[in-house]
Design an enzyme around this catalytic site. Sequence first.
Site, PDB file in Angstrom:
ATOM      1  N   HIS A   5       0.850  -1.019  -0.017  1.00 23.84           N
ATOM      2  CA  HIS A   5       0.061  -0.142   0.103  1.00 23.84           C
ATOM      3  C   HIS A   5       0.946   1.429   0.178  1.00 23.84           C
ATOM      4  CE1 HIS A   5       0.710   0.651   4.241  1.00 23.84           C
ATOM      5  NE2 HIS A   5       0.092   1.480   4.255  1.00 23.84           N
ATOM      6  N   ASP A   6       2.184   1.082   0.408  1.00 21.65           N
ATOM      7  CA  ASP A   6       3.019   2.416   0.650  1.00 21.65           C
ATOM      8  C   ASP A   6       3.936   2.350  -0.353  1.00 21.65           C
ATOM      9  OD1 ASP A   6       1.571   4.292   2.100  1.00 21.65           O
ATOM     10  OD2 ASP A   6       2.521   3.831   3.944  1.00 21.65           O
TER      11      ASP A   6
ATOM     12  N   LYS B  25       5.743   5.335  -1.571  1.00 15.68           N
ATOM     13  CA  LYS B  25       6.639   6.429  -0.549  1.00 15.68           C
ATOM     14  C   LYS B  25       7.807   6.095  -0.855  1.00 15.68           C
ATOM     15  CE  LYS B  25       3.858   7.310   3.236  1.00 15.68           C
ATOM     16  NZ  LYS B  25       3.551   6.832   4.847  1.00 15.68           N
TER      17      LYS B  25
ATOM     18  N   HIS C 225       2.103   9.856  -3.186  1.00 17.96           N
ATOM     19  CA  HIS C 225       2.350   8.339  -2.781  1.00 17.96           C
ATOM     20  C   HIS C 225       1.484   7.573  -3.249  1.00 17.96           C
ATOM     21  CE1 HIS C 225       0.605   8.447   1.215  1.00 17.96           C
ATOM     22  NE2 HIS C 225       0.783   7.138   1.090  1.00 17.96           N
TER      23      HIS C 225
ATOM     24  N   HIS D  31      -6.195   3.630  -0.297  1.00 16.12           N
ATOM     25  CA  HIS D  31      -6.117   3.836   1.263  1.00 16.12           C
ATOM     26  C   HIS D  31      -6.546   5.079   1.741  1.00 16.12           C
ATOM     27  CE1 HIS D  31      -1.975   4.068   0.535  1.00 16.12           C
ATOM     28  NE2 HIS D  31      -1.945   4.762   1.708  1.00 16.12           N
ATOM     29  N   HIS D  32      -6.326   6.302   1.059  1.00 18.65           N
ATOM     30  CA  HIS D  32      -6.382   7.496   1.587  1.00 18.65           C
ATOM     31  C   HIS D  32      -7.581   8.137   0.795  1.00 18.65           C
ATOM     32  CE1 HIS D  32      -3.022   8.382   3.977  1.00 18.65           C
ATOM     33  NE2 HIS D  32      -2.457   7.863   3.214  1.00 18.65           N
TER      34      HIS D  32
ATOM     35  N   ASP E  89      -5.111   1.455   7.836  1.00 18.04           N
ATOM     36  CA  ASP E  89      -4.045   2.337   7.623  1.00 18.04           C
ATOM     37  C   ASP E  89      -3.966   3.531   8.619  1.00 18.04           C
ATOM     38  OD1 ASP E  89      -1.671   3.810   6.326  1.00 18.04           O
ATOM     39  OD2 ASP E  89      -3.157   5.344   5.844  1.00 18.04           O
TER      40      ASP E  89
END
Length: 204
Positions: free
Chosen positions: A53-54, A57, A82, A106-107, A135
């Site tokens: 998921h990240d 980044k 990201h 996820h955001h 998250d």
Amino acid sequence: MLISGMYRDLIDFKSPYTATHTTGVAECASKLAEFLGFAELDIRDMKIAGNFHDIGKLLIPNSIIEKPGKLTDREYAIMRCHSYYTYRTLNSVGGLQKIAEWAGYHHERLDGSGYPFRYSGDEIGTGARVMAVADIFTALLEDRPYRKGMETNQIYKTIKSMADNNKLDRKITELLFDNFDAVYTHVREKQAAAKHFYDKTLVA
């Protein structure tokens, strides 16, 4: 799963402030998926999505990730990219569309205030809603350059407020609270193992 685990470690090793985050999100999300009655294959895919998921980044400078103070508008805009990078990276690989959405959204928030696509309501599937809760929960647990990890009551109030304001899925947040001790213990155990691996690798 092995490949996503390797990427999980690569992402978390980017900074000491993210050393256990991906592990925590993947374990929380897969646990919530289990409680929701997901099929075994989908629970596995949820953990894979959590591991990835990240991944976006990796393109964000550590000077932003580790900044102890408030981000400038420009820095915040860079940080927000990201999740877009995560989605685009995973969606470019054939057969990973579901995982790309679960990881990359996820955001996103149910009221349309999230990012990167500002989706809302039914545009955000159950898997992405689970990932969003996982998250937030994991991030609130952890120390950050600008704050210490929150206590349980603070976590509860923050997540409940987001659900009440139609940002997070109410059913999933209630499921988290109903099984809070089990999720908390599971996530913390997995994060402790990840931190041990991180510390041992640095020494080596």
